[in-house]
Design a protein around this motif. Structure first.
Motif, short mmCIF file in Angstrom:
data_model
loop_
_atom_site.label_atom_id
_atom_site.label_comp_id
_atom_site.label_asym_id
_atom_site.label_seq_id
_atom_site.Cartn_x
_atom_site.Cartn_y
_atom_site.Cartn_z
N MET A 130 19.69 22.85 31.58
CA MET A 130 20.44 23.82 30.77
C MET A 130 21.74 23.20 30.26
SD MET A 130 18.58 26.38 30.38
CE MET A 130 19.72 27.54 29.60
N SER A 131 22.36 22.33 31.06
CA SER A 131 23.57 21.65 30.58
C SER A 131 23.22 20.65 29.49
CB SER A 131 24.29 20.98 31.76
OG SER A 131 24.93 21.96 32.56
N LYS A 188 14.85 24.94 26.12
CA LYS A 188 13.89 24.80 25.02
C LYS A 188 13.93 23.40 24.42
CE LYS A 188 14.75 29.56 23.81
NZ LYS A 188 15.34 30.48 22.83
N LEU A 189 15.08 23.05 23.84
CA LEU A 189 15.19 21.76 23.16
C LEU A 189 14.96 20.61 24.14
CD1 LEU A 189 18.39 22.50 21.04
CD2 LEU A 189 15.99 22.77 20.36
N ALA A 190 15.29 20.82 25.39
CA ALA A 190 15.13 19.76 26.39
C ALA A 190 13.72 19.68 26.93
CB ALA A 190 16.11 20.00 27.55
N SER A 191 12.86 20.63 26.60
CA SER A 191 11.55 20.68 27.25
C SER A 191 10.50 19.83 26.54
CB SER A 191 11.05 22.13 27.31
OG SER A 191 10.51 22.50 26.07
N TYR A 210 21.27 14.66 20.14
CA TYR A 210 19.98 14.52 20.80
C TYR A 210 19.90 13.29 21.71
CZ TYR A 210 18.33 18.40 18.08
OH TYR A 210 18.18 19.66 17.56
N ARG A 211 20.94 12.46 21.70
CA ARG A 211 20.89 11.25 22.51
C ARG A 211 21.49 11.50 23.89
NH1 ARG A 211 23.44 6.88 18.69
NH2 ARG A 211 24.69 8.67 18.05
N VAL A 212 20.72 12.20 24.72
CA VAL A 212 21.19 12.61 26.04
C VAL A 212 20.31 11.96 27.10
CG1 VAL A 212 21.51 14.58 27.59
CG2 VAL A 212 22.05 14.80 25.15
N LEU A 244 22.39 19.27 23.40
CA LEU A 244 21.35 19.22 22.37
C LEU A 244 21.56 20.32 21.33
CD1 LEU A 244 18.28 18.80 24.79
CD2 LEU A 244 19.17 17.02 23.29
N SER A 245 21.89 21.51 21.80
CA SER A 245 21.98 22.64 20.87
C SER A 245 23.24 22.55 20.00
CB SER A 245 21.94 23.97 21.62
OG SER A 245 23.11 24.12 22.39
#
Lengths: 337, 337, 337, 337
Positions: free
Chosen positions: B219-220, B70-73, B230-232, B225-226
């Motif tokens: 997912m990783s 979700k957060l990565a999308s 957020y800096r990935v 992120l979760s």
């Protein structure tokens, strides 16, 4: 290790490699073929880094002759390693069955399953409290509070316990209540964890990475062995391939191949490999027929209510049938169960 | 999520699934086809466990409709994430080059390489002190003593530093001296480590597991992120296939596919993918042409004396050429380098 | 070829291998290491069957030193092979683009596409009349009646034609109207077909099997070369892996690796590899940046009405854009398009 | 088939898909979720081309609900297909063993092996005269002259014969002297050959492609069935993975999975899968324990002199032992051998 020179490599390039071999304390053995000159490297240790030679002028490739694991190999230890657990022996004539839920969900669920698998004939109880899950939103196990339940159920049922550790700091905690420390497929190359297990003083069941070769599995075992722990069991649990009808592809050839290459016991987990309870029984029988020393099977009293891996969990009554049928195959190949 | 019933499933089995859907707080949407009845599960959350339905009477299979991250999308965050590092921006118009030795071997070697890659045009310096190695007998990195060298070289050269962490306890130490914390391919699903990185307050470069799908990579990332970071940045570094001429198979399709699925920057490591310095330059150019936001490249002043990965390391002068040629391709696709 | 003896192999076993080597007309070169004795086999031909030695007493393994292809190798033919087609040269400085529909569906559709790709800048027209399809219920191509359309469109547009053959009996028919005979991924090891192509007297584009190594691709090329046809081009079109976001995994490393190993031209098909038109352009650019000699791209005037592979087909206007952007990359790496 | 719309797809895009569904003669079933609208496609036929929908505005993906094979499925034919061969039944209670040399090399070698495997208890004799070989320089089989030997040995021993066909034109020739026509792993998707076998009027053993999914295997069986030949047997012979200790990875899960999905008999070939005679016996036992209907095993009187595949061939005396041990397992799972 053998260094293969390019076709037409000049004399000086060959001489340079020979020189370097000697500098590093090895002997060079030259062999001139029609198309290639090759140089064997001989010594009582093994050269660590092939790129030392690979990057020299006119070198085509470097070929390894010896397998890289030592303590895990049959050359080093010809007799089978037998790991005694709570009155049972893993790696001996008897096929050992470890069964239980994927995750410990509650005291009641775990106790109910423990009694059921014991009655059906399981020798060792499985149950995870630290759960590696692909999604951060999935149930991650009870964590440390679950350790108490492991200890209680172990005492009440008399069953030995196998449970997973995911990080070095969990090792001493788990070593207090579990009889076998399990390394999951995603942690097979978590070297900090392997190092900690080498010093744990407890038997370890090392699951093959789902995309790791047998050689890498043996090298990970070598980490544990080389840090002082010789009670290591290997576990084939399916590898990742292009096939999608099953969760993973159970590599049963790994059983005879590993039994030939190493002295360590080999256990099979058909539950994770197939991902579907319907296929667990035929593959349990096949694992024994192929020569496995043990089985690791997921059993849950109410699979449809399980918090993880329900699809591949057997109900206790089906597990009891599996034991009966697996025993017939064990006897057909000269073993007990 | 959609539940597909078996051909000829009786009315009661369908009703039971519908009932269970409602019990769990979702709506059921029934659709009766000629060969199969299917039941859509609708709600504002997502059902966690497909086996709840999968195991019911007459259910043939369960099909997922939504991707699990979700957060990565891009659905969640349509604009590109840009990670600022020491005056550079990863994920913006400029292609960022991170270069340096696989392992920090000594103060001299690291400093020499740092100056060389800086002069050639690299933006960020790589160098590992914790090294995951397949063999327990190989060089494992300098460990904590190496951290000081990272700090010193960073100060002297002014280059930002990226370096690998292998265990949660290394995260706070490394966060003090590195600008980007790197997760290696074998640790992509080391969830304890990902959790720690979510709380590290530092940019993270997450390498794709050599055995992991893009969905698992995302997912990783979702784990990090979760947990609040957020800096990935994602890194494609080759996946394991049946091909043996290269060390791994660089999956360059992952660049456009990931850029479409997620807002996170995508970096490519052609050194580990190919395992051979000769192929690093063409694949660096190809990575940029495919849309990569950055490159991660191994450079060593004396590859034949490197303690690890020498075969895939470029000499500084070849790295300088690579930068020139990569820049021409970056400009041809409307970016700078 | 090198024979590695087991640790502790007795003198007689070593002598027996040496004896056998001599019987077969080769020389044996003995090298006694600390842990293993190895025996090099030397001669001007290559022993065909490793099992002759592999099955002898105390032999641990047999290691190949030389790659098995000859006519296809750069050792044999150091200069690049250039295949002239209708005024263009494949394998030279120019990057050649072959484009058109997956299948010829009708005279109108084929002619419309042909004019469109010609105008956009394609050099060669693709279009299949014999279509290998996974399902017996899918459109299988127009078959022989389609050959006339190939001939007509070739004449009207002046474009050279590439088209697939699936069986030996189709080879002479297709050789009359097509300029390049294509072998599809499922037929890369259809040896009867390769034999027929070796005698066809026409250039051949050999697609890598989705399940084949680069070495097997070169061995299949060797079949065609050894039967007398030297105008062979190789085509990377994606291999099968565990990843499911793309149809196959495009192995772009194959471009520099093959260009190093062989003198034959290397073409890339990003349409089949990705299975999605949106990713075809970035991977076309990447292919050129990696050093490909040509591209094979699916274009359809109305992809949503295509009888096969519509999802990966570009509309003519998008293909025209692709050509522009690909040309910029070609120029950045010193080539024309 | 289900069409999934993108998040936030406008009403008009949904309407357009519904319209197209109706135009094609199907019914559309709309289901509006919180995050996605999905459209079920209902009808008594199946839409052939997903790209018709996939390429429409705001469509995210198309999901297949039904498996694509029909005649091969248990839905279509719930009872097991039993193929009678020369007094034996493949697919019934008895496990059938097919054994013999990889290639027929001479009249004497074939006759000697035939008598040996017959005496050991094999039911059917294998022996190839058309041999697909990776290298054009390897022995390619005796070809048509070998057919006479098949006929002679069949008559003298009374054994039924299974032998491979590689091209459509070989089918009628082979159908005259062999009882089962075998399709090799490289030809599983040679559709011209499958078509010819559909009309051959003889039982067919279809080997799984070494990198084909079970679904593709069943689709290739569907080709033969749909052209009128219902006597088809499937054969698992190992798939290609990243593991290199074995020649291929035997996918024994395929046995229970295929037995559930299809009514066709399932045979296992452990010789090609492992590539090493030492592992053939344990995997033969495992195949039977997993539920296989038959075994296909390579036996050669002098493996070290074999012209192909010697490493995986059993000597007749070891094969006789294998039969004894396999029989014990067959009986343990309620079957005869």
């Amino acid at each position: 290790m053998i260094v293969v020179m390019r076709n037409g490599a000049p004399r000086e390039s060959v001489a340079a490699v020979v020189e370097r071999v000697k500098e590093l304390g090895f002997q060079a053995h030259l062999s001139e073929g029609e198309e290639r000159t090759i140089i064997g490297i001989i010594g009582d240790k093994r050269p660590q880094n092939e790129h030392v030679f690979r990057l020299m002028e006119d070198v085509e490739k470097v070929v390894h002759i010896l397998r890289p694991f030592k303590l895990a190999s049959r050359d080093f230890h010809p007799l089978d390693t037998v790991v005694p657990i709570n009155g049972h022996s893993i790696g001996g004539n008897q096929v050992i069955v470890m069964a239980g839920p994927c995750a410990v969900e509650s005291r009641e669920q775990f106790l109910e399953t423990a009694y059921a698998v014991k009655e059906a004939g399981a020798h060792i109880l499985r149950g995870g409290v630290f759960k590696p899950r692909t999604s951060p939103y999935s149930f991650q196990g009870l964590g440390e509070p679950g350790l108490e339940m492991l200890a209680e159920v172990k005492e009440r049922t008399g069953l030995a316990i196998i449970s997973e550790v995911m990080a070095p700091e969990q090792v001493p905690l788990m070593a207090q209540c579990a009889d076998i420390l399990q390394v999951g497929t995603r942690n097979m190359q978590n070297y900090n964890l392997l190092h900690a297990l080498g010093e744990a003083g407890k038997p370890v069941l090392l699951k093959r990475g789902m995309m790791s070769t047998m050689e890498e599995l043996l090298m990970s075992a070598e980490y544990i062995l080389s840090h002082g722990n010789y009670r290591v069991m290997l576990c084939e649990r399916g590898i990742r391939t292009f096939e999608t009808y099953t969760r993973n592809t159970l590599d049963l050839s790994a059983v005879p191949v590993l039994k030939q290459a190493t002295h360590l016991p080999v256990v099979v987990d058909p539950s994770h490999a197939t991902g579907n309870w319907e296929w667990v029984e035929p593959l349990s029988r096949a694992s024994i027929a192929a020569g496995a020393d043990g089985l690791l099977i997921e059993v849950h009293p109410h699979p449809d209510k399980a918090l993880s891996d329900g699809t591949q969990s057997l109900r206790p009554e089906r597990f009891a049938e599996l034991i009966q049928r697996a025993r017939a195959v064990a006897e057909a190949v000269g073993r007990s169960l």
